[in-house]
Design a protein around this motif. Structure first.
Motif, PDB file in Angstrom:
ATOM      1  N   GLN A  50      39.869  30.789  16.110  1.00 28.62           N
ATOM      2  CA  GLN A  50      40.798  30.363  17.371  1.00 28.62           C
ATOM      3  C   GLN A  50      40.427  30.150  18.039  1.00 28.62           C
ATOM      4  O   GLN A  50      40.297  29.060  18.902  1.00 28.62           O
ATOM      5  CB  GLN A  50      40.871  32.105  17.897  1.00 28.62           C
ATOM      6  N   ARG A  97      42.345  46.734  16.624  1.00 32.96           N
ATOM      7  CA  ARG A  97      40.942  47.220  18.073  1.00 32.96           C
ATOM      8  C   ARG A  97      40.823  49.000  18.281  1.00 32.96           C
ATOM      9  O   ARG A  97      41.966  49.114  17.807  1.00 32.96           O
ATOM     10  CB  ARG A  97      42.076  46.532  19.321  1.00 32.96           C
ATOM     11  N   LYS A 102      48.120  35.415  16.738  1.00 37.53           N
ATOM     12  CA  LYS A 102      48.341  33.964  17.166  1.00 37.53           C
ATOM     13  C   LYS A 102      49.319  33.750  18.134  1.00 37.53           C
ATOM     14  O   LYS A 102      48.948  33.295  19.281  1.00 37.53           O
ATOM     15  CB  LYS A 102      49.951  33.720  16.019  1.00 37.53           C
ATOM     16  N   THR A 103      49.707  35.386  18.663  1.00 37.09           N
ATOM     17  CA  THR A 103      50.355  35.077  20.187  1.00 37.09           C
ATOM     18  C   THR A 103      49.218  35.956  20.983  1.00 37.09           C
ATOM     19  O   THR A 103      49.499  34.991  22.071  1.00 37.09           O
ATOM     20  CB  THR A 103      51.175  36.717  20.313  1.00 37.09           C
ATOM     21  N   THR A 104      48.578  36.414  21.044  1.00 37.74           N
ATOM     22  CA  THR A 104      47.201  36.265  21.680  1.00 37.74           C
ATOM     23  C   THR A 104      46.554  35.233  22.011  1.00 37.74           C
ATOM     24  O   THR A 104      46.259  34.996  23.002  1.00 37.74           O
ATOM     25  CB  THR A 104      46.659  37.319  20.875  1.00 37.74           C
TER      26      THR A 104
HETATM   27  N1  LIG Z   1      40.469  37.868  18.677  1.00 32.63           N
HETATM   28  C1  LIG Z   1      40.710  39.537  18.491  1.00 32.63           C
HETATM   29  N2  LIG Z   1      40.295  40.428  18.728  1.00 32.63           N
HETATM   30  C2  LIG Z   1      40.452  41.666  18.601  1.00 32.63           C
HETATM   31  N3  LIG Z   1      41.755  41.773  18.664  1.00 32.63           N
HETATM   32  C3  LIG Z   1      42.330  40.703  18.312  1.00 32.63           C
HETATM   33  C4  LIG Z   1      42.316  39.481  18.964  1.00 32.63           C
HETATM   34  N4  LIG Z   1      42.990  38.312  17.992  1.00 32.63           N
HETATM   35  C5  LIG Z   1      44.359  38.728  18.299  1.00 32.63           C
HETATM   36  N5  LIG Z   1      43.883  40.643  18.496  1.00 32.63           N
HETATM   37  C6  LIG Z   1      45.076  41.698  18.507  1.00 32.63           C
HETATM   38  O1  LIG Z   1      45.811  42.063  16.555  1.00 32.63           O
HETATM   39  C7  LIG Z   1      46.781  41.951  17.341  1.00 32.63           C
HETATM   40  C8  LIG Z   1      47.638  41.144  16.318  1.00 32.63           C
HETATM   41  O2  LIG Z   1      47.456  40.354  17.502  1.00 32.63           O
HETATM   42  P1  LIG Z   1      49.135  39.283  17.522  1.00 32.63           P
HETATM   43  O3  LIG Z   1      50.268  40.008  17.727  1.00 32.63           O
HETATM   44  O4  LIG Z   1      49.142  38.159  18.977  1.00 32.63           O
HETATM   45  O5  LIG Z   1      49.292  38.790  15.946  1.00 32.63           O
HETATM   46  P2  LIG Z   1      50.978  38.223  15.242  1.00 32.63           P
HETATM   47  O6  LIG Z   1      49.851  36.499  14.299  1.00 32.63           O
HETATM   48  O7  LIG Z   1      51.725  37.317  16.979  1.00 32.63           O
HETATM   49  O8  LIG Z   1      51.270  39.186  15.181  1.00 32.63           O
HETATM   50  P3  LIG Z   1      52.935  38.595  14.612  1.00 32.63           P
HETATM   51  O9  LIG Z   1      53.605  37.314  13.383  1.00 32.63           O
HETATM   52  O10 LIG Z   1      53.251  39.658  13.823  1.00 32.63           O
HETATM   53  O11 LIG Z   1      53.903  38.735  16.405  1.00 32.63           O
HETATM   54  C9  LIG Z   1      46.511  42.482  18.578  1.00 32.63           C
HETATM   55  O12 LIG Z   1      46.521  43.676  18.908  1.00 32.63           O
HETATM   56  C10 LIG Z   1      45.895  41.651  19.155  1.00 32.63           C
HETATM   57  O13 LIG Z   1      45.901  42.188  20.401  1.00 32.63           O
END
Ligand SMILES: Nc1ncnc2c1ncn2[C@@H]1O[C@H](COP(=O)(O)OP(=O)(O)OP(=O)(O)O)[C@@H](O)[C@H]1O
Length: 542
Positions: free
Chosen positions: A54, A14, A77-79
């Motif tokens: 998602q 992003r 995932k967290t998002t």
């Molecule tokens: N649909 C989306 N569009 C744009 N950016 C996204 C989207 N979903 C997630 N992101 C961005 O991707 C990045 C990683 O997201 P996130 O931390 O939720 O991943 P995660 O799967 O929880 O990672 P980890 O397993 O390392 O904790 C963040 O900067 C988040 O804002």
């Protein structure tokens, strides 16, 4: 039960905004200070465009389905959890939705509570289901939680033992007095089994065990049992989905390399890319150093702080609330004491403004102390951080909460930074780092190399030492779990496509068009589609 795994899709990271905060805010009173902070929080947030994967999770949750969400590091995932929680609260009302995680740090990150505090189970409990139920029934608060809960979110599932998962299901069924899996609770479980888990061979105790120093802990924790091995696992979900669109990294070669490491492939051709990261002669001073062991981290940070030979400023956290609940702060990311001085390397441990890149994991340097703003509690001047992104910000105290459902039971107020010359690999799980200097010597756990290497967005941001292919380790049960998840999805794809192709002869063409427009850059999806198409033709469909 449904399984759902889409092809691997890659996306660029992003683009964050560039507006900065004023470096010298001047707030007359504590109330003004709080008001201003609240306004800053309401600033424009980046728009997330949900992927098809998602969206499918969100629509399943909206329909009341129980879901398991997994996926590589940085797949959002967290998002997604934040959005899911909003939906669940609309569906079941705020007070009946419980957001939990298996560790304190993860619970803070999703504004929830630990699974143990929600459920009334103590870490040292014997996980025999009847025993667990007997323990919980004696606790009024926990029994009330179980009776009230309509939707339960559990994050970082890789750190939950299979016996505990079965035990929780048994408790739910009994306390809800409904003869359905989990007593009819809508369950949302999240995590990546390929990243770190704290038990058995994956913990620091595992090292002691390997070296032959058989401690009590290592004997007890010899057997790793993942939640997906629980007897109730498959009956717990209507949908199990692997998110595949990676947001954190955008370089295709790096993504492929990380995927191979995640699968435990220690002979992947892209491993050669790591050689370039190993041979860097100059160390970027802004890079966060990652180590497998806490003691190394502590030593490096203390040595670095001392070497600056400056007067240090100490900020002590102000805790309030229930005494037993306050103890949870010790396990979380919110620091009790922050000791810093001018020139110290620091890292944010809370998202302050996502739009401006001021997120958990952003690093910078203390360039001074604001003459106009005191820490309201300690009377210290507040530190000014020059972030590596260029932003200059006075760091003000923020609050962390320990929750019990939607009730705050303890609060910690502290400035949200920690020393960041060095961090442990366990602590950095879930973070995105601008630059990292990773020393993998002695890496002992499954998923440790993967967790560390997947923190940065680009290979250029990585400075690696102590690496050898034998450090790439994935538990074979975990690998098998993901193979099964993918193959069940593939066979479901095939079944659906066969039905479609019997109904309409143009279905293959439509799928092909869809693949080429939606997943233009997705070689994996395309390959999978081609393989399926081949199977179609062999089966006589065209
Ligand atoms: N649909 C989306 N569009 C744009 N950016 C996204 C989207 N979903 C997630 N992101 C961005 O991707 C990045 C990683 O997201 P996130 O931390 O939720 O991943 P995660 O799967 O929880 O990672 P980890 O397993 O390392 O904790 C963040 O900067 C988040 O804002």
């Amino acid at each position: 039960m449904r399984f759902f795994t889409l092809g691997i899709v890659f996306a660029s990271g992003r683009n964050l905004g560039t507006k900065g905060f004023s470096s010298k805010p001047s707030y007359g009173s504590y109330m003004e200070y709080k008001d201003k902070t609240a306004k800053e929080k309401k600033q424009r947030r980046p728009k997330i465009h949900w992927t098809e994967e998602q969206k499918s999770v969100l629509s399943a949750v909206e329909q009341g389905s129980s879901v398991f969400i997994t996926g590589s590091a940085g797949t959002g995932k967290t998002t997604l959890v934040f959005e899911i929680v909003k939906l669940l609260k609309k569906l079941h009302t705020r007070s009946r939705v419980y957001v939990t995680a298996s560790t304190g740090a993860a619970a803070f990150a999703i504004r929830g509570q630990t699974l143990h505090s929600f459920s009334g189970i103590d870490i040292e409990n014997n996980y025999d289901p009847q025993n667990l139920l007997d323990v919980v029934i004696k606790k009024t608060g926990a029994t009330r939680n179980w009776k009230k809960v309509k939707a339960l979110v559990i994050d970082e599932i890789s750190m939950v033992d299979a016996k505990l998962f079965d035990g929780l299901e048994f408790i739910a069924r009994n306390l809800k007095d409904v003869d359905e899996t989990w007593g009819g609770i809508q369950l949302v479980v999240v995590g990546d089994f390929c990243q770190l888990s704290p038990f058995g061979e994956n913990s620091e105790d595992g090292k002691k065990f390997k070296k032959g120093k058989k401690s009590k802990v290592s004997k007890k924790s010899k057997r790793v049992s993942y939640a997906f091995e629980a007897a109730c696992w498959n009956d717990s979900f209507d949908l199990q989905i692997e998110l595949t669109k990676i947001f954190r990294q955008s370089d295709l070669r790096f993504i492929k390399l990380l995927q191979a490491i995640r699968r435990g492939e220690s002979d992947h051709p892209n491993l050669a890319l790591l050689e370039e990261c190993c041979s860097k002669t100059e160390c970027d001073p802004s890079a966060v150093q990652l180590f497998p062991f806490n003691k190394t981290v502590k030593r490096v940070n203390e040595e670095k702080l001392k070497s600056l030979q400056k007067d240090v400023v100490v900020y002590r956290a102000i805790d309030s609330g229930d005494k037993s609940r306050k103890q949870q702060f010790e396990k979380g990311i919110a620091p009790e004491v922050v000791t810093i001085c001018e020139g110290a390397r620091v890292m944010l441990v809370k998202n302050l403004n996502t739009w401006q890149g001021l997120v958990n994991g952003a690093t910078g340097t203390i360039v001074g102390f604001d003459e106009t703003v005191d820490d309201i509690f300690s009377g210290n001047r507040l530190p000014i951080v020059q972030f590596d992104s260029g932003k200059l910000l006075t760091i003000k105290p923020v609050e962390w909460h320990v929750m019990d459902g939607d009730r705050t039971v303890a609060t910690r107020e502290q400035i949200p930074i920690i020393l960041a010359w060095a961090l442990s690999i366990h602590k950095c799980q879930g973070m995105t780092l601008d630059k990292a200097k990773i020393n993998l010597s002695g890496a002992f756990a499954y998923g440790m190399a993967y967790t560390a290497l997947s923190r940065v967005k680009r290979l250029e941001d990585l400075d690696l030492s102590g690496f050898k292919p034998s450090l790439i380790k994935t538990n074979s049960m975990v690998s098998q779990f993901y193979i099964n998840l993918a193959s069940q999805r593939n066979s479901k794809d095939l079944d659906n496509s066969c039905i479609e192709s019997k109904n309409t002869s143009s279905s293959i063409t439509c799928d092909s068009e869809k693949a080429s427009t939606e997943d233009k850059n997705d070689m994996f999806s395309l390959k999978r589609w081609l393989a399926n198409r081949q199977r179609f033709l062999e089966m006589g469909f065209n």
